[in-house]
Design a protein around this motif. Structure first.
Motif, PDB file in Angstrom:
ATOM      1  N   GLU A  44       0.841  -1.212   0.000  1.00  0.00           N
ATOM      2  CA  GLU A  44       0.000   0.000   0.000  1.00  0.00           C
ATOM      3  C   GLU A  44       0.872   1.258   0.000  1.00  0.00           C
ATOM      4  O   GLU A  44       0.613   2.209  -0.749  1.00  0.00           O
ATOM      5  N   SER A 138      -9.240  -1.165  -0.780  1.00  0.00           N
ATOM      6  CA  SER A 138      -9.638   0.089  -1.414  1.00  0.00           C
ATOM      7  C   SER A 138     -10.842  -0.097  -2.327  1.00  0.00           C
ATOM      8  O   SER A 138     -10.957  -1.092  -3.025  1.00  0.00           O
ATOM      9  N   ASN A 143      -5.511   4.561  -3.794  1.00  0.00           N
ATOM     10  CA  ASN A 143      -5.724   4.163  -2.395  1.00  0.00           C
ATOM     11  C   ASN A 143      -5.762   5.388  -1.471  1.00  0.00           C
ATOM     12  O   ASN A 143      -5.394   6.494  -1.854  1.00  0.00           O
ATOM     13  N   ASP A 144      -6.217   5.158  -0.230  1.00  0.00           N
ATOM     14  CA  ASP A 144      -6.415   6.281   0.698  1.00  0.00           C
ATOM     15  C   ASP A 144      -5.117   7.047   0.960  1.00  0.00           C
ATOM     16  O   ASP A 144      -5.131   8.275   1.050  1.00  0.00           O
ATOM     17  N   SER A 256     -12.145   7.782   4.844  1.00  0.00           N
ATOM     18  CA  SER A 256     -11.607   6.682   4.037  1.00  0.00           C
ATOM     19  C   SER A 256     -12.608   6.212   2.991  1.00  0.00           C
ATOM     20  O   SER A 256     -13.810   6.250   3.192  1.00  0.00           O
ATOM     21  N   ASN A 257     -12.011   5.733   1.902  1.00  0.00           N
ATOM     22  CA  ASN A 257     -12.815   5.199   0.810  1.00  0.00           C
ATOM     23  C   ASN A 257     -12.669   3.675   0.743  1.00  0.00           C
ATOM     24  O   ASN A 257     -12.891   3.075  -0.293  1.00  0.00           O
ATOM     25  N   SER A 258     -12.244   3.067   1.853  1.00  0.00           N
ATOM     26  CA  SER A 258     -11.922   1.634   1.834  1.00  0.00           C
ATOM     27  C   SER A 258     -12.798   0.874   2.821  1.00  0.00           C
ATOM     28  O   SER A 258     -13.388   1.459   3.725  1.00  0.00           O
TER      29      SER A 258
END
Ligand code: UTP
Length: 293
Positions: A44, A138, A143-144, A256-258
């Motif tokens: 990541e 993600s 990724n975040d 967060s988008n995960s």
């Protein structure tokens, strides 16, 4: 202003929530399917453009360093037996240009103390921190951590990744207090303060810190000035909070988008293994056949 190229990954904790599994094996090497947790975290960081990883480790956790080092005998044996695909999978764990350093933390006195161990390597640069027990799946191409770095480059504000939780869970996490009421759909939040593990009745919000941070070098002095806090540990949350409330540095929280899995807990570890298996076509079919789902 420096670009962020260094990331600290602290791995010196005791992993008590996952005992007895973590008595001899570091929690960070427990596998999610066939890859240790910490490898996902390093990947990541690499994906976000990090070029140097600093592990904060302790005695008994040498296997983490070995995982990212060359295993000459194993490579030779795989080569002789023609197992080239497996050989590639262990050779390509990290790119050649990634620098990895390890530093020992004498006693697990808390996350703040762990970060302070890297002061001489961080020097006067801003840096990232990734906690290896929080595994992120993600939901978008970027990724975040990459999103946090873009925000930092644009605004020069330091960043903390967050997610909404149910109010009854606040006692388990660092919790943010926003400067202004959060508007619907707002992704970037200005911060007023942070509190480590507040009781639900005293919590300033139901938004918790996830283990991804972009921090200023000033955090090191701030850590030196704080006393042990919650759980009698030197808390990173308290040191960041002092920088925010003394207006020494500007911090934002990013939602967060995960999907997030706390793999330091049995529930999170189990959910991560299921979720990552369901993402793989073959494993998904195996689960379906075995459990009739
Ligand atoms: P945790 O508190 O989640 O990890 O710290 P832990 O202490 O290993 O787990 P439990 O609560 O006993 O089950 C978050 C991260 O910070 C590291 C841990 O290794 C973990 O990756 N850490 C924590 C340190 O490196 N040093 C410390 O003193 C404390």
């Amino acid at each position: 202003m420096h670009k962020i190229k260094k990331a600290i990954i602290p791995v010196a904790g005791l992993g008590t929530r996952m005992l007895p599994a973590t008595k001899a094996i570091p929690k960070e090497l427990l596998p999610i399917i066939d890859k240790p947790l910490v490898q996902y975290i390093v990947e990541e960081a690499i994906e976000a453009g990090i070029q140097e990883i600093i592990f904060i480790t302790r005695s008994g956790k040498e296997a983490i360093e070995n995982h990212f080092d060359v295993n000459f005998e194993l490579e030779k044996a795989l080569k002789i037996s023609g197992k080239n695909k497996i050989l590639k999978s262990i050779r390509d764990i990290i790119p050649k240009n990634l620098k990895i350093t390890s530093i020992r933390q004498e006693n697990p006195k808390g996350l703040g103390d762990a970060i302070l161990c890297a002061e001489h390597i961080i020097k006067k640069e801003p840096f990232a921190v990734l906690l290896p027990d929080e595994l992120l799946m993600s939901n978008s191409k970027k990724n975040d951590l990459s999103e946090m770095l873009s925000q930092f480059n644009e605004t020069k504000s330091y960043q903390i990744l967050v997610e909404k939780i149910s109010k009854k869970e606040t006692e388990k996490y660092g919790i943010i207090s926003p400067k202004k009421p959060i508007k619907k759909g707002e992704k970037v939040i200005s911060l007023k303060s942070l509190t480590e593990k507040p009781l639900p009745s005293k919590s300033p919000s139901n938004i918790r810190i996830i283990g991804r941070y972009l921090l200023p070098p000033e955090i090191m002095n701030s850590i030196k000035l704080i006393k042990p806090g919650k759980d009698k540990e030197i808390q990173l949350t308290d040191a960041i909070n002092n920088l925010i409330t003394n207006e020494e540095c500007e911090f934002n929280a990013i939602i967060s988008n995960s999907q997030i899995f706390d793999c330091g807990s049995k529930e999170g570890f189990l959910n991560a293994n299921i979720a990552f298996s369901l993402k793989d076509k073959d494993l998904k079919n195996i689960i379906r056949r075995r459990f009739n789902k």
